[in-house]
Enzyme design. Structure first.
Site, PDB file in Angstrom:
ATOM      1  CB  SER A   1     -24.704  -4.405 -54.341  1.00 38.00           C
ATOM      2  OG  SER A   1     -26.377  -5.239 -54.532  1.00 38.00           O
TER       3      SER A   1
ATOM      4  CG  ASP B   1     -28.325  -8.250 -52.737  1.00 37.32           C
ATOM      5  OD1 ASP B   1     -28.848  -8.114 -52.064  1.00 37.32           O
ATOM      6  OD2 ASP B   1     -27.741  -7.271 -53.835  1.00 37.32           O
TER       7      ASP B   1
ATOM      8  CG  ASP C   1     -26.997  -4.038 -51.371  1.00 38.74           C
ATOM      9  OD1 ASP C   1     -27.258  -4.896 -51.458  1.00 38.74           O
ATOM     10  OD2 ASP C   1     -26.885  -2.992 -51.922  1.00 38.74           O
TER      11      ASP C   1
ATOM     12  NE  ARG D   1     -29.058  -7.044 -57.374  1.00 35.14           N
ATOM     13  CZ  ARG D   1     -28.452  -6.942 -58.586  1.00 35.14           C
ATOM     14  NH1 ARG D   1     -28.823  -8.009 -58.896  1.00 35.14           N
ATOM     15  NH2 ARG D   1     -28.256  -6.410 -59.096  1.00 35.14           N
TER      16      ARG D   1
ATOM     17  CD  GLU E   1     -33.248  -3.817 -62.000  1.00 33.70           C
ATOM     18  OE1 GLU E   1     -33.379  -2.931 -62.714  1.00 33.70           O
ATOM     19  OE2 GLU E   1     -32.681  -4.126 -61.050  1.00 33.70           O
TER      20      GLU E   1
ATOM     21  CE  LYS F   1     -31.114  -3.632 -56.613  1.00 29.52           C
ATOM     22  NZ  LYS F   1     -30.907  -1.782 -58.202  1.00 29.52           N
TER      23      LYS F   1
END
Length: 588
Positions: free
Chosen positions: A141, A298, A300, A303, A400, A414
């Site tokens: 990530s 981000d 990967d 997010r 989140e 996500k």
């Protein structure tokens, strides 16, 4: 006979030097397999991500799946990866994904191995879409460049939760010797058990997210411009395709960051959560091309961070909680106004984690749908969403504060790709009403009550100090007594999810599941403030999250902000005691 000459050379060198300390670091203890799978630096030895530890992990996982699914050889698993690579140890996400595929294929298990890099959400999507037994994503990530990870999804399309982590962990211990041909990943290329889901998922995923597209005509006409950065990760191609699926003009891509690069050369940390530093090049491109909104994934692409140019010319980077408020409002409004969903509002749900803003709770109360909070992490929201969906409920949205959003029921995790394009549609719609995202955020707070949040962390590399800090909070005024106040702020309630204590429950037992292995205490204050302190599962951090919720109609935002700042200062001073505990502050 050495399978990986690079890691072999590293270890040989250490032996020649007689470097016992480093050897102990490499071979002293095995990486721990938890609910987030594995996350560690690439390198030699059992404490790092390398060919051998990937083979061992996959052998254990394979045996565990065989035990749980009698039809594993019929259904199979999916494996995807990002673009990470580590020259000095020869490790790379692609290599690890192929070794994992080889392990399953050698046992007669069909493998859907993506032939190219993909966003993390494509793995849970494929598990659900093809009804597979499990999924593996090789990614670290937004971690530093030397790290890699191995993330695991169950047949329900959500990340694994306990007890699977314990079961897999035990199976890894029992299957450490590499099976015959474990290293020979070329075998998979001629195997009839190997399938490539890349083309199919690239078609089906973009078809599925279009169910969340409600304003195609506005999208076609909008003159709003967007900048997108994938921060040297996998996101570029997929966000371009998502915009196309929604009939939006493609966003301007930050040229220096659009292609995958495992060195992440233009950023200190490839984490858009760290705010403006990661967005420097995006701001410059947006100024040049006259774009008002920046979308940043981000590496990967699970997010999303969003920034908007204000009237003053300043850039505002939205927090995860602010974007959660906007997307929650938007997705509910779209459902209410356009949905062909015939379900009653009492069957509609939204979720967020317990350290995230309670804004969805306020919207749910006023609008009449359900809100539930879960423990921290999307594994909990994904699993809960699946349970609710199986009961015929509609789960519209989950988020989140760590800039993670689940906007589309086809992915139970996500997803930064669908979140990016839905944010773009929302912004385009608001522009036709002459509203910016910031103005709409204020409108949401005006209607449902201001929710002001502030979160940060301290770095601490000494587990003993962390343990002491939390022990101190549990024995603050003598044995087994929690703090009654924090500076001038009176504590009105305490929930400790490490021990399972909750002062607000009649039997004083917490409703959410507890975990002795991680620290987490939530304090409620008499002034309506809430603060949670917790340890991180993947980093040497003690994090805190604070929020002040005001009822609708209280519009003195500056006063609320001042009050929250003072509460946070008291929290740091009295509960963290950074000087005494030698904690390192988050540096902006």
């Amino acid at each position: 006979y050495q399978q990986n000459p690079k890691t072999y050379a590293i270890v040989k060198q250490l032996l020649a030097e007689g470097n016992a300390g480093e050897l102990q670091k490499y071979f002293g203890s095995r990486m721990e397999f938890g609910t987030a799978g594995l996350r560690a630096a690439m390198g030699a030895g059992i404490s790092h991500m390398n060919d051998l530890t990937i083979i061992q992990t996959t052998q254990g996982f394979c045996r565990y799946l065989e035990k749980n699914f009698s039809d594993l050889k019929k259904r199979g698993v999916v494996i995807g990866c990002d673009a990470r690579a580590h020259l000095s140890s020869g490790g790379s996400s692609k290599r690890f994904a192929r070794l994992a595929a080889n392990t399953f294929v050698s046992q007669g298990v069909p493998v859907y191995l993506f032939s190219d890099i993909i966003p993390t959400p494509f793995v849970p999507y494929t598990v659900t879409h093809l009804k597979l037994c499990a999924g593996i994503m090789v990614t670290a990530s937004h971690n530093p460049k030397q790290d890699n990870g191995y993330k695991v999804y169950w047949e329900n399309g959500a990340q694994i939760i306990s007890p699977h982590d314990k079961g897999i962990s035990q199976a890894i211990e029992e299957n450490q010797e590499p099976w015959p041909q474990a290293w020979d990943d070329k075998l998979i290329d001629s195997s009839p058990l190997l399938h490539d889901p890349y083309a199919m998922v690239n078609k089906e995923y973009f078809k599925d997210i279009q169910k969340q597209c409600f304003y195609r005509n506005i999208n076609k006409e909008t003159n709003l411009k967007f900048v997108h950065t994938s921060v040297h990760g996998v996101g570029h191609k997929f966000v371009q395709l998502a915009f196309k699926a929604f009939d939006l003009s493609p966003p301007f891509a930050v040229p220096e960051q659009k292609d995958p690069d495992p060195d992440f050369p233009t950023v200190k940390y490839p984490n858009p959560e760290e705010g403006k530093g990661v967005l420097t090049l995006s701001f410059a491109l947006a100024e040049k091309d006259g774009a008002r909104i920046i979308l940043a994934n981000d590496p990967d692409a699970d997010r999303l961070a969003v920034a908007e140019k204000q009237e003053s010319g300043e850039w505002k980077v939205f927090s995860g909680n602010e974007l959660g408020a906007l997307l929650g409002w938007w997705i509910f409004t779209c459902w209410k106004n356009n949905s062909r969903d015939t379900r009653a509002i009492k069957d509609v749900y939204m979720l967020s984690s317990t350290v995230s803003s309670k804004i969805l709770r306020a919207i749910a109360l006023k609008e009449g749908f359900h809100f539930e909070e879960t423990l921290t992490g999307f594994k909990w929201m994904g699993n809960r969403a699946k349970q609710l969906m199986d009961q015929g409920k509609a789960v519209l949205f989950a988020f989140e504060e760590a800039i993670g959003y689940m906007c589309c029921p086809a992915v139970l995790d996500k997803d930064g790709v669908s979140a990016a394009v839905i944010t773009a549609e929302m912004a385009s719609f608001l522009a036709t009403r002459n509203l910016s995202l910031s103005q709409q955020l204020k409108a949401v707070y005006d209607e449902y009550g201001f929710h002001i949040t502030k979160a940060s962390y301290f770095i601490c590399h000494d587990p003993k100090v962390i343990q002491q800090l939390f022990d101190n909070l549990r024995n603050f005024d003598g044995k087994n007594t929690y703090p009654k106040s924090c500076g001038r702020f009176k504590v009105s309630g305490i929930r400790d999810l490490t021990t399972g204590y909750d002062s607000s429950q009649p039997d004083q037992k917490a409703i959410l599941p507890t975990s002795k292995s991680s620290q987490m205490i939530t304090f409620t204050f008499a002034n309506g403030g809430v603060a949670t302190m917790r340890t991180s599962g993947t980093e040497p951090k003690i994090k805190y999250y604070s929020e002040l919720c005001a009822p609708p109609g209280n519009s003195d935002v500056e006063q609320l902000k001042k009050e929250l700042d003072e509460l946070v200062n008291a929290l740091e001073k009295h509960f963290f005691q950074p000087e005494k505990n030698k904690l390192q502050r988050k540096t902006e």
